[in-house]
Write an enzyme that holds these catalytic residues in place. Structure first.
Site, PDB file in Angstrom:
ATOM      1  N   LYS A 383      21.230 -45.590  48.244  1.00 58.32           N
ATOM      2  CA  LYS A 383      20.558 -44.923  49.366  1.00 58.32           C
ATOM      3  C   LYS A 383      20.938 -45.609  50.673  1.00 58.32           C
ATOM      4  CE  LYS A 383      16.084 -43.922  51.319  1.00 58.32           C
ATOM      5  NZ  LYS A 383      14.643 -43.889  51.167  1.00 58.32           N
ATOM      6  N   GLU A 389      24.579 -55.985  45.059  1.00 59.57           N
ATOM      7  CA  GLU A 389      25.099 -55.792  43.701  1.00 59.57           C
ATOM      8  C   GLU A 389      26.012 -54.566  43.665  1.00 59.57           C
ATOM      9  OE1 GLU A 389      22.007 -56.375  44.519  1.00 59.57           O
ATOM     10  OE2 GLU A 389      21.071 -57.794  43.139  1.00 59.57           O
ATOM     11  N   GLY A 448      14.299 -44.223  46.646  1.00 56.49           N
ATOM     12  CA  GLY A 448      15.348 -44.475  45.660  1.00 56.49           C
ATOM     13  C   GLY A 448      14.900 -44.151  44.241  1.00 56.49           C
ATOM     14  N   ARG A 449      13.698 -44.608  43.869  1.00 60.01           N
ATOM     15  CA  ARG A 449      13.237 -44.405  42.495  1.00 60.01           C
ATOM     16  C   ARG A 449      12.794 -42.969  42.231  1.00 60.01           C
ATOM     17  NH1 ARG A 449      10.284 -47.869  45.386  1.00 60.01           N
ATOM     18  NH2 ARG A 449       8.112 -47.406  45.917  1.00 60.01           N
ATOM     19  N   GLU A 535       7.274 -50.476  40.684  1.00 56.21           N
ATOM     20  CA  GLU A 535       7.713 -50.683  42.070  1.00 56.21           C
ATOM     21  C   GLU A 535       6.815 -49.886  43.018  1.00 56.21           C
ATOM     22  OE1 GLU A 535      11.989 -51.734  43.414  1.00 56.21           O
ATOM     23  OE2 GLU A 535      11.855 -49.590  43.700  1.00 56.21           O
ATOM     24  N   HIS A 566       8.564 -51.552  14.199  1.00 54.36           N
ATOM     25  CA  HIS A 566       9.012 -52.665  13.362  1.00 54.36           C
ATOM     26  C   HIS A 566       9.313 -53.897  14.188  1.00 54.36           C
ATOM     27  CE1 HIS A 566       9.198 -50.308   9.668  1.00 54.36           C
ATOM     28  NE2 HIS A 566       9.446 -49.301  10.506  1.00 54.36           N
ATOM     29  N   LYS A 698      15.419 -61.629  47.596  1.00 57.14           N
ATOM     30  CA  LYS A 698      16.738 -61.366  48.194  1.00 57.14           C
ATOM     31  C   LYS A 698      17.021 -62.393  49.283  1.00 57.14           C
ATOM     32  CE  LYS A 698      16.616 -56.315  47.667  1.00 57.14           C
ATOM     33  NZ  LYS A 698      16.547 -55.036  48.361  1.00 57.14           N
TER      34      LYS A 698
HETATM   35  O1  F6P Z   1      15.657 -53.736  45.852  1.00 56.01           O
HETATM   36  C1  F6P Z   1      14.941 -52.661  45.365  1.00 56.01           C
HETATM   37  C2  F6P Z   1      15.633 -51.374  45.700  1.00 56.01           C
HETATM   38  O2  F6P Z   1      15.563 -51.116  47.055  1.00 56.01           O
HETATM   39  C3  F6P Z   1      15.060 -50.215  44.909  1.00 56.01           C
HETATM   40  O3  F6P Z   1      13.926 -49.695  45.483  1.00 56.01           O
HETATM   41  C4  F6P Z   1      16.205 -49.273  44.881  1.00 56.01           C
HETATM   42  O4  F6P Z   1      16.052 -48.298  43.900  1.00 56.01           O
HETATM   43  C5  F6P Z   1      17.346 -50.236  44.624  1.00 56.01           C
HETATM   44  O5  F6P Z   1      16.988 -51.407  45.319  1.00 56.01           O
HETATM   45  C6  F6P Z   1      18.703 -49.762  45.062  1.00 56.01           C
HETATM   46  O6  F6P Z   1      18.732 -49.485  46.439  1.00 56.01           O
HETATM   47  P1  F6P Z   1      19.917 -48.643  47.052  1.00 56.01           P
HETATM   48  O7  F6P Z   1      19.903 -47.299  46.439  1.00 56.01           O
HETATM   49  O8  F6P Z   1      19.671 -48.612  48.531  1.00 56.01           O
HETATM   50  O9  F6P Z   1      21.202 -49.349  46.740  1.00 56.01           O
END
Ligand code: F6P
Length: 776
Positions: A383, A389, A448-449, A535, A566, A698
């Site tokens: 987003k 990452e 995002g979620r 979240e 199990h 972070k």
């Molecule tokens: O760090 C949490 C977060 O912002 C989540 O809410 C989100 O889904 C994820 O990181 C990824 O964010 P982005 O889509 O901006 O890379």
């Protein structure tokens, strides 16, 4: 009189006194109600007259003031009425408990003081009921006081008129909350077995949701929760007092629901049909843009699937690696796994998906193992387009593509044919090197979620199975959106699920919950819901910034049945109580592959699916009913083993039974859990749509990176805020120095080159110093 009889007598006297004083409080409140209301009304009318006289306006301003006045009066009367109702309910409960206790009640406290901890169980709930009654009476008195203040022209008269009892009040400060506490106390000694024996109750708690759509039915059974009809009434009252209906409408209408980020929250617009009409954000209808984006993704997917669009060497794009983390990965991954089971044939014509989320290089190696770069499309989903990452992984995959295809096309041709993006920041994606032609939009007002119904889910799913399958998924989500918005709370599945979540969490003290799909295809559902819920509602303050004195979210986890059985079900049956959702289907999606498979067991044919579903039906019952010592003895279990084999039962669960796992059903499930989260958050009064809790870690990682770099270049020990961390980091640097950094990773035949520093710097936009650390 013997001591025991004297104690019982004193107890009755004490109870009588308490009943009398509580009754007197109620009578006083009743008397106060008209007085308070009338006084408030008089004072407000005086203010209106004054405003009219001052402004010299007897029409426009006067009318507005009169409307204000009527709403203010309603507010005052509603507050007092609600408090009175709660006090009356608590008193009625008290009366019932008193009658039920009878003469032979043991009494070991002093005459009027009830020390809750010292009382036996039966009386403990009585004490809680008394406490709740007095809390409700106090709340009612406070409401009457507030009305008096309003009547006196004080601060309360200046409150914005609202259906809320007090602006910014915590849910736990409302009389509805106190009434639920009292009610919960009254159920404390009632076992689920008793409740489940009531067939009328069980029938009332079976809530079927039917749509006109094929396979659109959801049979929801809430009877295995520790609740009665009364519980639901009280929960609905709390929801109403917290303005749930208005908040849900506000969400669908695009009102500003995410206060700390000043955004609406409109994932529901993403699945709206063209005929659903306009949805406004800041005065602009967003639906034309939403529908255009949906069409653009569908066209692109069709082009790829039909080979009108191919890779830079002319080969078809058969593999998609989705690079993203959190909401940019979990939703699409859940969806892909679910639909893979039901759309085997479509997938054969389409592309296979892989997901790369973790910054652990092993994940990158796995993501490209055995893939042919010439046939691979990398989709970077972020987003913000700022997540480290994702950008670093994206960079690594870009380097992989360029290395693999070197000599066959230029870097620009490779990038523009093999890298796409889904983002709300197209400019950032462009700076990173994704062509606008391959950048697909979503918007700031999509969390995002909650983004799986945007291009984030559509692009990979339409590539894998075709746009029509994704559309069917959207229809399922839309079906639950409409249901959530229109069904009465008592028959509204996401509302009931959210309210029961709150009930189990705060009134039954179960701080975890589990999701068990009896369907392997839904194996990623728990992970997705875990993010959506934890979240969203893992918050410590209300939307007004007040510290919560209750929980807004449970710890959520899950695993498909029967594998979970199990593994950790032992604890669920005999250790802690974890309310669970059991999700099952009448037909197996696996029948596509094993249509005629049956195994002969004990002379009868058993399909895999029947065996699975036998467990699906058995587990909720085992949790609810348990197995008593008497039952075990009757079965001949030795006295020695009886305590080890006794199941207390009384463990709640929801059962959701659906006809078949289809894209439509998956959409329904997604929306059910999204709205359940929103409902729970709204009733708790938290902002379910921000996530400040992820930021501190972070920031600290940034400091650690700086220390790694500084220690490596200076040879000095790292300096960290905590000596413990400095010691660990020093040890890490020492150990890492002994291992030569790998130049490439084996990945089942594929080679993963390390990203070059300039490219990484370009990705994450940092100084060379900081980037060097990433290359170790
Ligand atoms: O760090 C949490 C977060 O912002 C989540 O809410 C989100 O889904 C994820 O990181 C990824 O964010 P982005 O889509 O901006 O890379």
């Amino acid at each position: 009189m013997p001591a025991r009889g004297r104690r019982a007598c004193r107890a009755r006297l004490a109870l009588g006194l308490l009943l009398l004083s509580a009754a007197a409080a109620t009578a006083a409140l009743r008397a106060a109600r008209p007085t308070a209301g009338a006084r408030a009304s008089r004072a407000l009318r005086a203010r209106v007259a004054l405003a009219g006289a001052e402004g010299g306006d007897e029409s426009g301003a006067g009318d507005a003031a009169l409307r204000l006045l009527r709403r203010s009066e309603a507010f005052v009367l509603n507050s007092v009425a609600r408090s009175l109702r709660a006090a009356e309910e608590s008193l009625a409960e008290l009366g019932r408990r008193h009658a039920a206790l009878g003469d032979a009640r043991p009494w070991d406290g002093s005459e009027l003081l009830l020390d809750e901890a010292a009382l036996p169980t039966g009386e403990r709930s009585l004490a809680s009921t008394l406490a709740a009654a007095s809390a409700a009476a106090a709340a009612a008195a406070a409401a009457a006081d507030a009305a008096d203040v309003a009547g006196g022209g004080g601060r309360a008269a200046e409150r914005p008129p609202s259906a809320q009892p007090e602006r910014g009040a915590l849910a736990s400060q409302l009389p509805e909350w106190a009434a639920l506490e009292a009610h919960a106390a009254s159920l404390r000694d009632v076992h689920l077995r008793e409740l489940l024996a009531d067939t009328e109750r069980s029938a009332a708690l079976f809530v079927p949701h039917r749509t006109g759509e094929r396979d659109g039915e959801i049979a929801a059974d809430f009877s295995r929760h520790k609740l009665t009809k009364r519980t639901l009434e009280l929960l609905v009252r709390l929801a109403e007092a917290m303005g749930l209906r208005g908040k849900l409408r506000g969400l669908f209408r695009g009102e500003l629901m995410n206060g700390t980020e000043r955004r609406p929250v409109l994932h529901t617009a993403l699945r709206a049909a063209p005929s659903d009409g306009a949805v406004f954000v800041d005065g602009t209808d967003v639906m034309p843009e939403v529908l255009a984006s949906r069409q653009r993704v569908a066209d692109f997917a069709r082009d790829v699937r039909s080979c009108r669009r191919v890779g830079c060497t002319g080969r078809p794009l058969r593999n998609v690696v989705v690079v993203g983390i959190g909401g940019s990965s979990l939703g699409p991954a859940f969806l892909y796994e679910a639909l893979r089971a039901t759309h085997l044939y479509e997938q054969l014509d389409g592309v296979q998906l892989r997901f790369l989320a973790n910054i652990d290089e092993l994940d990158a190696a796995r993501a490209i193992a055995q893939l042919d770069a010439a046939e691979t499309l990398v989709v970077i989903t972020s987003k913000t387009f700022r997540t480290r990452e994702t950008l670093i992984n994206g960079c690594t995959l870009r380097t992989w593509l360029r290395t693999q295809l070197r000599g066959q096309a230029s870097d620009e041709q490779i990038d523009s044919s093999h890298i796409a993006a889904c983002t709300a920041d197209a400019a950032a994606a462009e700076r990173w090197g994704v062509s606008r032609a391959l950048t697909f939009a979503f918007w700031e007002w999509v969390g995002g979620r909650f983004s799986v119904t945007s291009s984030v889910g559509q692009l990979p799913i339409a590539l894998a199975f075709g746009p029509e399958v994704f559309d069917e998924f959207l229809q399922g989500a839309r079906d639950i959106d409409r249901h959530c918005l229109t069904a009465p709370f008592e028959r509204n599945l996401p509302v009931l699920m959210g309210l029961l979540g709150l009930w189990n969490l705060n009134f039954q003290n179960h701080t975890a919950r589990a999701i068990f799909p009896y369907c392997e295809a839904l194996w990623r559902l728990p992970a997705h819901v875990q993010q959506v819920e934890m979240e969203s509602n893992g918050k410590r303050v209300s939307t007004h910034g007040r510290l919560l004195d209750f929980h807004a979210a449970e710890v959520t986890f899950g695993e498909p049945g029967t594998t979970g059985q199990h593994s950790f079900f032992q604890l669920l049956h005999m250790g802690q109580t974890v309310p669970a959702d059991f999700i099952g289907f009448a037909q197996s999606p696996g029948e596509l592959a094993f249509e005629h498979t049956a195994v002969a067991l004990d002379g009868c044919a058993v399909s895999h699916h029947d065996e699975l579903m036998a467990n699906f039906f058995a587990q909720p019952d085992a949790l609810a009913r348990g197995c008593t010592a008497a039952e075990l003895r009757a079965l001949g279990v030795s006295d020695e083993l009886v305590p080890h084999r006794t199941f207390p039962g009384d463990r709640p669960s929801t059962v959701l039974l659906m006809p078949r796992l289809t894209a439509f059903a998956v959409g329904q499930l997604l929306a059910l859990y999204e709205h359940r989260t929103a409902v729970q958050g709204f009733v708790c009064g938290v902002n379910s749509f921000d996530q400040w809790g992820v930021e501190l870690g972070k920031e600290l990682a940034q400091e650690v990176r700086a220390q790694m770099r500084a220690a490596r270049s200076s040879g000095e020990p790292p300096r960290c805020a905590l000596p413990s961390t400095a010691r660990l980091l020093a040890r890490y640097l020492e150990l890492a120095a002994q291992t030569p950094p790998p130049t490439a990773l084996a990945g089942g035949g594929a080679r993963l080159p390390s990203a070059d520093s300039a490219a990484v710097r370009e990705c994450v936009g940092e100084t060379e110093d900081e980037v060097c650390v990433l290359e170790t």
